[in-house]
Design an enzyme around this catalytic site. Sequence first.
Site, short mmCIF file in Angstrom:
data_model
loop_
_atom_site.label_atom_id
_atom_site.label_comp_id
_atom_site.label_asym_id
_atom_site.label_seq_id
_atom_site.Cartn_x
_atom_site.Cartn_y
_atom_site.Cartn_z
N ASP A 108 0.83 -1.21 0.00
CA ASP A 108 0.00 0.00 0.00
C ASP A 108 0.86 1.27 0.00
O ASP A 108 2.10 1.20 0.05
CB ASP A 108 -0.92 -0.07 1.23
CG ASP A 108 -2.30 0.50 0.96
OD1 ASP A 108 -2.43 1.33 0.05
OD2 ASP A 108 -3.24 0.14 1.69
N GLU A 168 -1.14 1.82 -5.14
CA GLU A 168 -0.97 3.26 -4.89
C GLU A 168 -2.08 4.06 -5.56
O GLU A 168 -1.95 5.24 -5.80
CB GLU A 168 0.45 3.75 -5.20
CG GLU A 168 0.97 3.48 -6.59
CD GLU A 168 0.32 4.40 -7.62
OE1 GLU A 168 -0.68 3.95 -8.23
OE2 GLU A 168 0.81 5.52 -7.82
N TRP A 169 -3.21 3.36 -5.83
CA TRP A 169 -4.48 3.97 -6.22
C TRP A 169 -4.42 4.74 -7.55
O TRP A 169 -5.25 5.63 -7.79
CB TRP A 169 -5.01 4.88 -5.11
CG TRP A 169 -4.73 4.38 -3.73
CD1 TRP A 169 -5.10 3.16 -3.24
CD2 TRP A 169 -3.99 5.04 -2.68
NE1 TRP A 169 -4.64 3.02 -1.95
CE2 TRP A 169 -3.96 4.15 -1.57
CE3 TRP A 169 -3.37 6.28 -2.55
CZ2 TRP A 169 -3.34 4.47 -0.38
CZ3 TRP A 169 -2.74 6.60 -1.36
CH2 TRP A 169 -2.73 5.71 -0.30
N GLY A 170 -3.42 4.45 -8.36
CA GLY A 170 -3.30 5.16 -9.64
C GLY A 170 -2.70 6.54 -9.52
O GLY A 170 -2.63 7.28 -10.50
N ASN A 189 0.33 7.68 -9.22
CA ASN A 189 1.57 7.96 -9.97
C ASN A 189 1.56 7.26 -11.32
O ASN A 189 2.60 6.79 -11.78
CB ASN A 189 2.80 7.53 -9.16
CG ASN A 189 2.88 8.23 -7.82
OD1 ASN A 189 3.39 9.33 -7.73
ND2 ASN A 189 2.34 7.61 -6.78
N ASP A 227 -10.35 3.44 -3.25
CA ASP A 227 -11.02 2.19 -2.86
C ASP A 227 -12.44 2.05 -3.41
O ASP A 227 -13.19 3.02 -3.50
CB ASP A 227 -11.08 2.10 -1.33
CG ASP A 227 -9.70 1.88 -0.74
OD1 ASP A 227 -8.73 1.82 -1.51
OD2 ASP A 227 -9.61 1.77 0.49
C1 GLA Z 1 -6.02 1.32 1.48
C2 GLA Z 1 -6.20 0.29 0.36
C3 GLA Z 1 -7.31 -0.67 0.72
C4 GLA Z 1 -6.98 -1.36 2.05
C5 GLA Z 1 -6.76 -0.32 3.12
C6 GLA Z 1 -6.24 -0.95 4.41
O1 GLA Z 1 -7.14 2.15 1.59
O2 GLA Z 1 -6.46 0.93 -0.86
O3 GLA Z 1 -7.51 -1.63 -0.29
O4 GLA Z 1 -5.85 -2.17 1.88
O5 GLA Z 1 -5.81 0.66 2.72
O6 GLA Z 1 -6.01 -0.01 5.40
#
Ligand code: GLA
Length: 400
Positions: free
Chosen positions: A144, A177-179, A181, A199
Site C-alpha cells: 500500500d 498506490e491507487w493510480g 503515480n 477504494d
Molecule cells: C487502502 C487500500 C485498501 C486497504 C486499506 C487498508 O485504503 O487501498 O484496499 O488495503 O488501505 O487499510
Amino acid sequence: MRKLVFLLWATTLQAQKTERLALTPPMGWNSWNKFHCDINESLIRETADAMASNGMKAAGYQYVNIDDCWHGARDSLGFIRPDPDRFPSGMKALADYVHSKGLKLGIYSDAGSKTCAKRPGSRGYENQDAETYARWGIDYLKYDWCNTDSLNAVGAYMTMHDALLRTGRPIVFSICEWGSNKPWLWAPAVGNLWRTTEDIHACFDCLLEHDTDRGVWVQWGVMPIMERQALLRGYAGPGHWNDPDMLEVGNGMTVSEDRAHFTMWAMLAAPLISGNDLRHMSPETAAILTNRGAIAVDQDSLGVEGLHYRTTDSVEVWFKPLSHDGWAMVLLNRARSPRTPTFDWRHEAVSDSVSGRSARFADVTYHIRDVWGDADRGTTAQAFSATVQPHGVVLLLLTR
Ligand code: GLA
C-alpha cells in the site's frame, strides 16, 4: 559491453520469472472489503476451508489474502511479528494450514512508515520484511501507499520488488498506490498488478467523499471504477494487470448489480479477488463467484481487456477478444428500468487496436452462448434480442 549484455539477460530472466506468476489475472479472496481490521487467524483458516470446499477452489480461486491490521510490533532486531492476540499461532503455521488446503497465503504491507490503519510499514525494513514473508511461506504481497511522505513511488515499489526477488520465493506483487503515480506506465516491469483508483465501495453507481487525515478520500462505486479503465486497457497483459480493486459481490448490492460487477471485472481481465464473507454466502453470491463462463472470459489466455463498443438507450455494448478467434460480448443496462435491445449482427463490425483483432459479422458467423442464461442462442446470422435487467447484464460467448 559484456557486462551490459549480462545485465540485460539477468533482468529479462528476472522479469520472466515474475511474469509467470500471473499469466492470467490472480483469483482469490481478501479480508478488507468485508472485515476491515476485524481479522484473526480463525477467520483466515475458516475462509481457506470455505474456499477449498464451496466450489471456489475448483473454479480457480487460489489466494487467501490478509489485508491491513495483522501486525504486531517489530522485535528488538526489527523483525515484524503478527499481532499475538489475533494471530497467536503465527504466520508460518497459518501458511502451512492454507497450503495444506491446496491454496496460497497473501499478506499486506505498506511502502511508508505506517500502513493506512497505522500499523508498522515496511519503509527501511524492505529486505527484512521480504525475507520474513518468504520464511513464513507467503505467496502474495499487497503493498500500500499510505504515510509515504515524499517517497518516489517507482523507487519505493522497485525496492520491494527487488527484495522479494532476492528471497528466491515466488511472491505475486500487488501494487496499491491507487493510480496516483500513473502506475500503468511503470508497474508492468515492477509488479503483477496495480490498483488504478482509490477504494471500491459496494454501490453500483456512486462516488463517496470522506474527510480523513489523508485529506479528502473518495470511495468509488462499480460503474465509475469501470469507466476509469477505458484508457488503460493497452497497458495490461499476461503477467501484469490493471487492478480496478477487489470484488464487492455479496456485500450489499442487488443480485443483478453483483452479476454486472463480476461480469465487467471479467471483461476488464481484472484480478478476481472476492471480498465477502465466504463462510456465509447466499447461493446467488456463490453462483456468481463460481460461474465458469464468466471466469473463462476473465482468465482467457489472450489477456486482452474488453472495449466499450457503443451505448444506446442506456445499454452499453462491450466486446472482449478471446483466444481461438472467439469474443465475449456484454449488454450492460445502466438504467433503473429494464431494457430490451436488439443487436443486428449483420450491420455490426468490431475492431480492436490493442489485440489487432476484428470481426465483421456480415462476413463471419459465430455461435452464441448466453453465459448467465446457461443456454445456446443460435448464431449471429439472426438478430439477437434479450431483456436486460436494471443494472444488469447479458453476457454472450461468440465462438466459430
Ligand atoms: C487502502 C487500500 C485498501 C486497504 C486499506 C487498508 O485504503 O487501498 O484496499 O488495503 O488501505 O487499510
